[in-house]
Design an enzyme around this catalytic site. Sequence first.
Site, PDB file in Angstrom:
ATOM      1  N   SER A  23      -2.986   2.489  -2.233  1.00 42.29           N
ATOM      2  CA  SER A  23      -2.127   2.041  -1.154  1.00 42.29           C
ATOM      3  C   SER A  23      -1.430   3.224  -0.621  1.00 42.29           C
ATOM      4  O   SER A  23      -0.655   2.968   0.387  1.00 42.29           O
ATOM      5  CB  SER A  23      -0.941   0.775  -1.662  1.00 42.29           C
ATOM      6  OG  SER A  23      -1.710   0.046  -2.446  1.00 42.29           O
ATOM      7  N   HIS A  59      -9.015   0.439   1.492  1.00 39.56           N
ATOM      8  CA  HIS A  59      -7.596  -0.286   1.132  1.00 39.56           C
ATOM      9  C   HIS A  59      -7.725  -1.763   1.384  1.00 39.56           C
ATOM     10  O   HIS A  59      -7.697  -2.303   2.590  1.00 39.56           O
ATOM     11  CB  HIS A  59      -6.682   0.374   1.791  1.00 39.56           C
ATOM     12  CG  HIS A  59      -5.400  -0.217   1.280  1.00 39.56           C
ATOM     13  ND1 HIS A  59      -4.360  -0.585   2.156  1.00 39.56           N
ATOM     14  CD2 HIS A  59      -4.916  -0.341   0.077  1.00 39.56           C
ATOM     15  CE1 HIS A  59      -3.174  -1.225   1.815  1.00 39.56           C
ATOM     16  NE2 HIS A  59      -3.492  -1.140   0.378  1.00 39.56           N
ATOM     17  N   GLU A  65      -8.411  -1.591   5.396  1.00 39.82           N
ATOM     18  CA  GLU A  65      -8.272  -0.192   5.912  1.00 39.82           C
ATOM     19  C   GLU A  65      -9.274   0.614   5.382  1.00 39.82           C
ATOM     20  O   GLU A  65      -9.016   0.920   4.380  1.00 39.82           O
ATOM     21  CB  GLU A  65      -6.723  -0.244   5.868  1.00 39.82           C
ATOM     22  CG  GLU A  65      -5.685  -0.833   6.575  1.00 39.82           C
ATOM     23  CD  GLU A  65      -4.216  -0.581   6.298  1.00 39.82           C
ATOM     24  OE1 GLU A  65      -3.460  -0.472   7.438  1.00 39.82           O
ATOM     25  OE2 GLU A  65      -3.998  -0.165   5.016  1.00 39.82           O
ATOM     26  N   ASN A 106       1.272  -1.157   6.254  1.00 45.09           N
ATOM     27  CA  ASN A 106       2.493  -1.027   5.514  1.00 45.09           C
ATOM     28  C   ASN A 106       3.678  -0.350   6.232  1.00 45.09           C
ATOM     29  O   ASN A 106       4.696  -0.493   5.938  1.00 45.09           O
ATOM     30  CB  ASN A 106       2.256  -0.379   3.990  1.00 45.09           C
ATOM     31  CG  ASN A 106       1.584  -1.355   3.031  1.00 45.09           C
ATOM     32  OD1 ASN A 106       1.773  -2.792   3.487  1.00 45.09           O
ATOM     33  ND2 ASN A 106       1.130  -1.163   2.001  1.00 45.09           N
TER      34      ASN A 106
HETATM   35  N1  NAD Z   1      -1.656  -5.177  -6.170  1.00 42.60           N
HETATM   36  C1  NAD Z   1      -1.684  -5.064  -4.880  1.00 42.60           C
HETATM   37  O1  NAD Z   1      -1.299  -5.651  -3.995  1.00 42.60           O
HETATM   38  C2  NAD Z   1      -2.751  -4.029  -4.322  1.00 42.60           C
HETATM   39  C3  NAD Z   1      -2.856  -3.999  -2.872  1.00 42.60           C
HETATM   40  C4  NAD Z   1      -3.747  -3.068  -2.348  1.00 42.60           C
HETATM   41  C5  NAD Z   1      -3.923  -1.678  -3.152  1.00 42.60           C
HETATM   42  N2  NAD Z   1      -3.569  -1.653  -4.519  1.00 42.60           N
HETATM   43  C6  NAD Z   1      -4.013  -0.615  -5.235  1.00 42.60           C
HETATM   44  O2  NAD Z   1      -5.025  -0.833  -6.178  1.00 42.60           O
HETATM   45  C7  NAD Z   1      -5.096  -0.063  -7.320  1.00 42.60           C
HETATM   46  C8  NAD Z   1      -5.112  -1.375  -8.430  1.00 42.60           C
HETATM   47  O3  NAD Z   1      -4.076  -2.000  -8.495  1.00 42.60           O
HETATM   48  P1  NAD Z   1      -3.817  -3.395  -9.091  1.00 42.60           P
HETATM   49  O4  NAD Z   1      -2.771  -4.151  -8.600  1.00 42.60           O
HETATM   50  O5  NAD Z   1      -5.285  -3.737  -9.364  1.00 42.60           O
HETATM   51  O6  NAD Z   1      -3.397  -2.931 -10.580  1.00 42.60           O
HETATM   52  P2  NAD Z   1      -3.708  -3.656 -11.991  1.00 42.60           P
HETATM   53  O7  NAD Z   1      -2.669  -2.834 -12.914  1.00 42.60           O
HETATM   54  O8  NAD Z   1      -3.863  -4.991 -11.939  1.00 42.60           O
HETATM   55  O9  NAD Z   1      -4.964  -3.150 -12.490  1.00 42.60           O
HETATM   56  C9  NAD Z   1      -5.478  -1.814 -12.813  1.00 42.60           C
HETATM   57  C10 NAD Z   1      -6.666  -1.840 -13.898  1.00 42.60           C
HETATM   58  O10 NAD Z   1      -7.025  -0.553 -13.757  1.00 42.60           O
HETATM   59  C11 NAD Z   1      -7.212  -0.395 -15.359  1.00 42.60           C
HETATM   60  N3  NAD Z   1      -7.431   0.995 -15.806  1.00 42.60           N
HETATM   61  C12 NAD Z   1      -6.578   1.879 -16.130  1.00 42.60           C
HETATM   62  N4  NAD Z   1      -7.056   3.309 -16.358  1.00 42.60           N
HETATM   63  C13 NAD Z   1      -8.336   2.919 -16.069  1.00 42.60           C
HETATM   64  C14 NAD Z   1      -9.402   4.033 -16.088  1.00 42.60           C
HETATM   65  N5  NAD Z   1      -9.121   5.327 -16.382  1.00 42.60           N
HETATM   66  N6  NAD Z   1     -10.732   3.340 -15.704  1.00 42.60           N
HETATM   67  C15 NAD Z   1     -10.912   2.349 -15.342  1.00 42.60           C
HETATM   68  N7  NAD Z   1      -9.861   1.305 -15.386  1.00 42.60           N
HETATM   69  C16 NAD Z   1      -8.646   1.592 -15.737  1.00 42.60           C
HETATM   70  C17 NAD Z   1      -6.137  -0.976 -16.092  1.00 42.60           C
HETATM   71  O11 NAD Z   1      -6.506  -1.520 -17.663  1.00 42.60           O
HETATM   72  C18 NAD Z   1      -6.149  -2.406 -15.262  1.00 42.60           C
HETATM   73  O12 NAD Z   1      -6.979  -3.404 -15.865  1.00 42.60           O
HETATM   74  C19 NAD Z   1      -3.896   0.851  -7.211  1.00 42.60           C
HETATM   75  O13 NAD Z   1      -4.105   1.881  -6.623  1.00 42.60           O
HETATM   76  C20 NAD Z   1      -3.018  -0.165  -6.239  1.00 42.60           C
HETATM   77  O14 NAD Z   1      -1.961   0.848  -5.449  1.00 42.60           O
HETATM   78  C21 NAD Z   1      -2.929  -2.809  -5.001  1.00 42.60           C
END
Ligand code: NAD
Length: 282
Positions: A119, A140, A152, A190
């Site tokens: 993000s 994204h 995106e 954003n």
């Molecule tokens: N949550 C949102 O609203 C949102 C929206 C768009 C983008 N994002 C982006 O998406 C990404 C993930 O966000 P999320 O909210 O799903 O996070 P989350 O914390 O729910 O999930 C992340 C997962 O990645 C795992 N992980 C950690 N290290 C790892 C590795 N080396 N290999 C494989 N898996 C690994 C964790 O155990 C966890 O299960 C981030 O970059 C975030 O910025 C989030």
Amino acid sequence: MKVSKVLVAGAGQMGAGIVQVAVQAGLQATMIDVADEFIAKGMAGIEKQLARAVEKGRMGADDRDAALARITTGLDVSAGADADLFIEAAPESLEIKRGLLERAVAVLRPDAIIASNTSSLSVTTLGGFVGGPERFVGIHFFNPVPAMALVEVVRGAATADDTVATARAFCEALGKTPITVKDSPGFVVNRILFPMINEAAQAFAEGVASAADIDTGLKLGANFPMGPLALADLVGLDTTKAILESLERDLGDPKYRPCPLLGELVAAGKLGRKSGAGFYTY
Ligand SMILES: NC(=O)c1ccc[n+]([C@@H]2O[C@H](COP(=O)([O-])OP(=O)(O)OC[C@H]3O[C@@H](n4cnc5c(N)ncnc54)[C@H](O)[C@@H]3O)[C@@H](O)[C@H]2O)c1
């Protein structure tokens, strides 16, 4: 290239959502994480979502079973080494993403597309961790992935046109609408959305109107499905503040500075829906 096999790193909110929509669209998907418990949690979430779709008559039980059968899991990139597209949806840490991307380059086919769901990190910087940055792109998705239509597609400084085209076609195959965005802080949504939320918070702090009236104003006066203060409560006021701070830092413009009331609410533990109170009480 047409994507038929996708490898997703991270079985969290976003990763599991991406895997779900991919297999619902008929693609093969491999979901990896760092421990079995995270894979199990991600799979349970997908199964629950698909069970609800069957209950509501939006999907047949056979289609659900077929979709679930298209998912494989593992604890390393090698579990999906034959993927056409790798998307990392690991935590928003440059170091974690760097490790994953370097591992992906070592294991994947040289023609596979490599993508990040980041993000806020620079797609051009992340592309620097991939031997050939022309095959690297930002994809994204929005949260929750199954419900949100927009993606995106973020073009880093070195991303090739073919890579953008493949990423867009992949999003369309998932039933999403992609927009193409140059790598820049906050991308499109954003960057525009959060200053508006900030302005709504400032107007509320100045007593211009109640939270409910500010939200009704934007819903009925601008045709928004949800008011900005209710949306801030949904996103989380801590996350809202952090996004504004990163826009201010990365764009170097004080106009993105979070309004003082946001800081006060966060300090008081009022983080929005997840804590039971924010601009509204839940
Ligand atoms: N949550 C949102 O609203 C949102 C929206 C768009 C983008 N994002 C982006 O998406 C990404 C993930 O966000 P999320 O909210 O799903 O996070 P989350 O914390 O729910 O999930 C992340 C997962 O990645 C795992 N992980 C950690 N290290 C790892 C590795 N080396 N290999 C494989 N898996 C690994 C964790 O155990 C966890 O299960 C981030 O970059 C975030 O910025 C989030």
